[in-house]
Design an enzyme around this catalytic site. Sequence first.
Site, PDB file in Angstrom:
ATOM      1  N   ALA A  58     -52.892 -29.716  18.422  1.00  0.00           N
ATOM      2  CA  ALA A  58     -53.192 -31.094  18.807  1.00  0.00           C
ATOM      3  C   ALA A  58     -54.693 -31.174  19.027  1.00  0.00           C
ATOM      4  O   ALA A  58     -55.378 -30.144  19.081  1.00  0.00           O
ATOM      5  CB  ALA A  58     -52.448 -31.424  20.093  1.00  0.00           C
ATOM      6  N   GLY A 101     -49.826 -27.407  18.471  1.00  0.00           N
ATOM      7  CA  GLY A 101     -49.199 -28.521  17.763  1.00  0.00           C
ATOM      8  C   GLY A 101     -49.056 -28.248  16.272  1.00  0.00           C
ATOM      9  O   GLY A 101     -48.162 -28.803  15.622  1.00  0.00           O
ATOM     10  N   GLU A 104     -46.006 -26.324  16.021  1.00  0.00           N
ATOM     11  CA  GLU A 104     -44.890 -27.218  16.397  1.00  0.00           C
ATOM     12  C   GLU A 104     -44.530 -28.130  15.228  1.00  0.00           C
ATOM     13  O   GLU A 104     -43.358 -28.388  14.959  1.00  0.00           O
ATOM     14  CB  GLU A 104     -45.273 -28.021  17.651  1.00  0.00           C
ATOM     15  CG  GLU A 104     -45.362 -27.091  18.886  1.00  0.00           C
ATOM     16  CD  GLU A 104     -45.883 -27.799  20.129  1.00  0.00           C
ATOM     17  OE1 GLU A 104     -47.038 -28.277  20.086  1.00  0.00           O
ATOM     18  OE2 GLU A 104     -45.156 -27.862  21.134  1.00  0.00           O
ATOM     19  N   GLU A 124     -51.171 -22.533  24.053  1.00  0.00           N
ATOM     20  CA  GLU A 124     -51.365 -23.560  25.077  1.00  0.00           C
ATOM     21  C   GLU A 124     -51.582 -23.006  26.484  1.00  0.00           C
ATOM     22  O   GLU A 124     -52.445 -23.500  27.224  1.00  0.00           O
ATOM     23  CB  GLU A 124     -50.178 -24.534  25.093  1.00  0.00           C
ATOM     24  CG  GLU A 124     -50.194 -25.571  23.962  1.00  0.00           C
ATOM     25  CD  GLU A 124     -49.497 -25.077  22.704  1.00  0.00           C
ATOM     26  OE1 GLU A 124     -49.339 -23.843  22.560  1.00  0.00           O
ATOM     27  OE2 GLU A 124     -49.115 -25.910  21.864  1.00  0.00           O
TER      28      GLU A 124
HETATM   29  C1  3H9 Z   1     -51.882 -28.173  21.533  1.00  0.00           C
HETATM   30  O1  3H9 Z   1     -51.742 -28.053  20.352  1.00  0.00           O
HETATM   31  C2  3H9 Z   1     -50.939 -28.906  22.425  1.00  0.00           C
HETATM   32  C3  3H9 Z   1     -49.660 -29.223  21.739  1.00  0.00           C
HETATM   33  O2  3H9 Z   1     -48.600 -28.485  22.320  1.00  0.00           O
HETATM   34  C4  3H9 Z   1     -49.313 -30.687  21.738  1.00  0.00           C
HETATM   35  C5  3H9 Z   1     -49.361 -31.394  23.053  1.00  0.00           C
HETATM   36  C6  3H9 Z   1     -48.850 -32.780  23.014  1.00  0.00           C
HETATM   37  N1  3H9 Z   1     -58.744 -29.725  18.769  1.00  0.00           N
HETATM   38  O3  3H9 Z   1     -63.353 -22.271  17.415  1.00  0.00           O
HETATM   39  P1  3H9 Z   1     -64.264 -22.778  16.368  1.00  0.00           P
HETATM   40  C7  3H9 Z   1     -63.071 -27.523  17.176  1.00  0.00           C
HETATM   41  S1  3H9 Z   1     -53.238 -27.517  22.296  1.00  0.00           S
HETATM   42  C8  3H9 Z   1     -59.982 -30.225  18.708  1.00  0.00           C
HETATM   43  O4  3H9 Z   1     -65.716 -22.588  16.518  1.00  0.00           O
HETATM   44  P2  3H9 Z   1     -63.311 -20.803  14.477  1.00  0.00           P
HETATM   45  C9  3H9 Z   1     -63.998 -26.743  18.068  1.00  0.00           C
HETATM   46  O5  3H9 Z   1     -64.216 -27.446  19.284  1.00  0.00           O
HETATM   47  C10 3H9 Z   1     -54.168 -26.775  21.005  1.00  0.00           C
HETATM   48  N2  3H9 Z   1     -61.039 -29.502  18.280  1.00  0.00           N
HETATM   49  O6  3H9 Z   1     -63.823 -22.243  14.904  1.00  0.00           O
HETATM   50  C11 3H9 Z   1     -65.217 -26.648  17.198  1.00  0.00           C
HETATM   51  O7  3H9 Z   1     -65.882 -27.896  17.263  1.00  0.00           O
HETATM   52  P3  3H9 Z   1     -67.477 -27.981  17.161  1.00  0.00           P
HETATM   53  C12 3H9 Z   1     -53.651 -25.457  20.640  1.00  0.00           C
HETATM   54  C13 3H9 Z   1     -60.816 -28.238  17.926  1.00  0.00           C
HETATM   55  O8  3H9 Z   1     -63.237 -20.819  13.015  1.00  0.00           O
HETATM   56  C14 3H9 Z   1     -64.648 -26.522  15.800  1.00  0.00           C
HETATM   57  O9  3H9 Z   1     -63.316 -27.019  15.879  1.00  0.00           O
HETATM   58  N3  3H9 Z   1     -54.566 -24.854  19.701  1.00  0.00           N
HETATM   59  C15 3H9 Z   1     -59.565 -27.654  17.990  1.00  0.00           C
HETATM   60  O10 3H9 Z   1     -64.080 -19.749  15.159  1.00  0.00           O
HETATM   61  C16 3H9 Z   1     -64.604 -25.110  15.285  1.00  0.00           C
HETATM   62  O11 3H9 Z   1     -63.939 -24.313  16.225  1.00  0.00           O
HETATM   63  C17 3H9 Z   1     -55.547 -24.020  20.092  1.00  0.00           C
HETATM   64  O12 3H9 Z   1     -55.694 -23.674  21.232  1.00  0.00           O
HETATM   65  C18 3H9 Z   1     -58.482 -28.450  18.422  1.00  0.00           C
HETATM   66  N4  3H9 Z   1     -57.217 -27.986  18.493  1.00  0.00           N
HETATM   67  O13 3H9 Z   1     -61.844 -20.696  15.071  1.00  0.00           O
HETATM   68  C19 3H9 Z   1     -56.446 -23.525  18.990  1.00  0.00           C
HETATM   69  N5  3H9 Z   1     -59.663 -26.360  17.600  1.00  0.00           N
HETATM   70  O14 3H9 Z   1     -67.830 -27.397  15.839  1.00  0.00           O
HETATM   71  C20 3H9 Z   1     -57.890 -23.753  19.337  1.00  0.00           C
HETATM   72  C21 3H9 Z   1     -60.943 -26.165  17.280  1.00  0.00           C
HETATM   73  O15 3H9 Z   1     -67.769 -29.420  17.334  1.00  0.00           O
HETATM   74  N6  3H9 Z   1     -58.788 -23.396  18.277  1.00  0.00           N
HETATM   75  N7  3H9 Z   1     -61.658 -27.290  17.464  1.00  0.00           N
HETATM   76  O16 3H9 Z   1     -67.973 -27.137  18.302  1.00  0.00           O
HETATM   77  C22 3H9 Z   1     -59.071 -22.109  17.969  1.00  0.00           C
HETATM   78  O17 3H9 Z   1     -58.516 -21.163  18.503  1.00  0.00           O
HETATM   79  C23 3H9 Z   1     -60.141 -21.890  16.946  1.00  0.00           C
HETATM   80  O18 3H9 Z   1     -60.882 -23.062  16.825  1.00  0.00           O
HETATM   81  C24 3H9 Z   1     -59.636 -21.486  15.545  1.00  0.00           C
HETATM   82  C25 3H9 Z   1     -60.837 -21.478  14.563  1.00  0.00           C
HETATM   83  C26 3H9 Z   1     -59.020 -20.077  15.605  1.00  0.00           C
HETATM   84  C27 3H9 Z   1     -58.614 -22.448  15.019  1.00  0.00           C
END
Ligand code: 3H9
Length: 714
Positions: A58, A101, A104, A124
């Site tokens: 999400a 998400g 999910e 999460e």
């Molecule tokens: C969820 O899903 C809740 C659900 O249960 C539904 C509830 C209703 N959203 O990390 P990076 C941005 S909770 C918005 O440097 P990488 C990040 O801020 C979510 N933005 O890249 C950054 O922005 P900026 C569960 C996001 O290649 C840019 O993307 N998911 C999100 O090193 C690049 O990120 C997680 O916890 C997001 N979900 O790593 C996963 N994700 O360039 C969180 C990233 O402006 N994400 N951004 O600074 C990660 O673990 C890593 O970003 C990922 C890529 C491994 C995907």
Amino acid sequence: MVTVDGDIAVVQIDNPPVNALDRGVREALASALARVAADAAVRAVVIASAGRTFVAGADIGELERAAWSDGVGPDLHPLLAQVEDLAKPVVAAIHGTALGGGLELAMACHYRVAVESARLGLPEVTLGIIPGAEGTQRLPRLVGVEKALDMGLSGRPIPASDAHASGLVDQIVEGDLLAGATAFAREQLARGAPHPRTRDRSDKLGTPGQNAPAFAAARETARKTKPHIPAAALFIDAVEAAVTLPFDAGVRRERELSAESVRSEPCKALLHVFFAERAAAKVPDVTRDTPALPVNKVAIIGAGTMGGGIAMACANAGITVHLVDTTPAALDRGMDAVRRNYAASVKRGRLTEAAVAERLARITPQLDHKDFDEAEVVIEAVFESMELKQRVFAELNAVTRPGCVLATNTSTLDIDAIASVTSRPERVVGLHFFSPANVMRLLEIVRGGATSPDVVATALGLAKRLGKVGVVVRNLPGFVGNRMMFPYMYETQFLVEEGATPEQVDRVLTRWGMAMGMFAVDDMAGLDVAWRVRQELGHFRDPSVRRPLVADQLYAMGRYGQKTGSGWFRYSPDVGGGRTPIPDPEVLDLIARTATDAGITRREISDEEIEQRAIYALINEGVRVLADGGALRASDIDVVYVNGYGFPAWRGGPMFYADRVGLRSIYERIAEFHRELGPRWEPAPLLARLAHEGRTFRALDAELAERTAAPASA
Ligand code: 3H9
């Protein structure tokens, strides 16, 4: 977004950088699904993503807004119902990551296929929330209760092979993902069987009785590993609802528990840390166009503990390493330590023998500068002495190619003074690794007066490649982390002189959430190291500054901490392998005598006073760091403390914590300490100003981000 291949429609999500399910994506996906549902020519659907990943979750930005308002996050339920209820089979085609998400959404599809390199997980809980899009109800149906609990509590994504073995993924695709997913969809059509809905499955759920031990074990794990994060226990409750309630009721329960987690204080803090870590990579004069050197070959000078740890960090990331020392004995000692560390990882099951062999093969131990002209980055990690470092840099200036980045791993020395012996100070940068360098996530990137933006960009890129968070800091004594640590450390030493004990102080700090108490940290890092740093930074040159009295004496007694078996505490090989602090009456006597001799009145000191004096000392110095431009933003200080100094992430870092307590209240308490305890407690002027204006560090950072919004990160 929708392409049709014969009778298969491919719906592609395209929302760079990570295809987060923000409102726009949800709406576009819903309307694409409605169209393919209505298209009689389409018999099956593949949901895939463009770019580097499937769906990373999400939109965490939306969740953060919910956390700061009513706790109601984005509603993915209608979309998931639309997917699962589609009368045509829907296949999720996964590459990169399917997280939160994203997973999910995939679990609401009828089938999932993935490439071998994909990873799937529900992270999460690590953000202080629980899966809020039916993940707690579908994951146990697909992989069983025990595995679901493990995945959600750890937050660790699993590789596609594991997901396949546990039933989360139906097929691993070799070669082109879309072709494989389309072929898989056709096979399902040919089988003609009704397509499975995860919600209807119960074959892996077991009975409450069968699952009781798994839930009890999970609750115990949550209590031990995440006692301060309510989401951990809430997640377990939600999974339990999957076992005890019908699907729709379970989803309703998940919704309630999810809102509770989003409203919790640790959730705000953990979301803050998530964005703070990403903001740290944004440096005003380092833009997307700043040319960063790709780093494939690194030379490291010094095969001691730091050099060896840095070599491992690089080798782990696939970088070729030349590890240099001056004598064969030093080199052998260094490589032996590296081998021992790797062997321990094999023993713990973290690495295979083959992976270790591959990593070791990347490290070439050598006594000379052979092949140095091929290295993109040289990292000097010799003993902390300006004279020695300058000698090394003068040599490096001669044997490296002109564009090479010359980095020094120092925790205290002036980068500009080191750079001054080279003909290219613009290529010189500080890389302050934290010990053990192959484990700790923090990398302070110290920018000298001349360091050029492309060198900073290269350092940030290297940090990311090593799996670390790089924080760019200014070349001021102690940089950010150590500069703040000393007032904090000294305050804890004053507290024991005034009547507390090292054990009490450490107990208060660890209960508060610090990974270790200050005295245990000092013993681990070495009282000799702290002594040298005190001399180097000249903390007590001014005789009017109150000086802690006991540390110098322990140093003179050769009580350097863990490595000598005694420091502030005693250590015994029979207790915790020589790492567990044992209170030492001899030290308590020494403290009492020293205090009495110095005319200090000893008294009972409350836990509250310890907590406030220790943590507020850290905060007050943090504000000075910010005001001096030592850090670019308050949240960078939080990132430094959470990743390098064991500050609890669930409290968000010292500056975030200060915001939450209220700057006015922090300021007033510090002003009181100033009146009672003397000049070291003078409130930082910026703190006084923000407190009077009723502002927060978070607001200050937001204003700064707005002003510098245009250039993007490295
Ligand atoms: C969820 O899903 C809740 C659900 O249960 C539904 C509830 C209703 N959203 O990390 P990076 C941005 S909770 C918005 O440097 P990488 C990040 O801020 C979510 N933005 O890249 C950054 O922005 P900026 C569960 C996001 O290649 C840019 O993307 N998911 C999100 O090193 C690049 O990120 C997680 O916890 C997001 N979900 O790593 C996963 N994700 O360039 C969180 C990233 O402006 N994400 N951004 O600074 C990660 O673990 C890593 O970003 C990922 C890529 C491994 C995907």
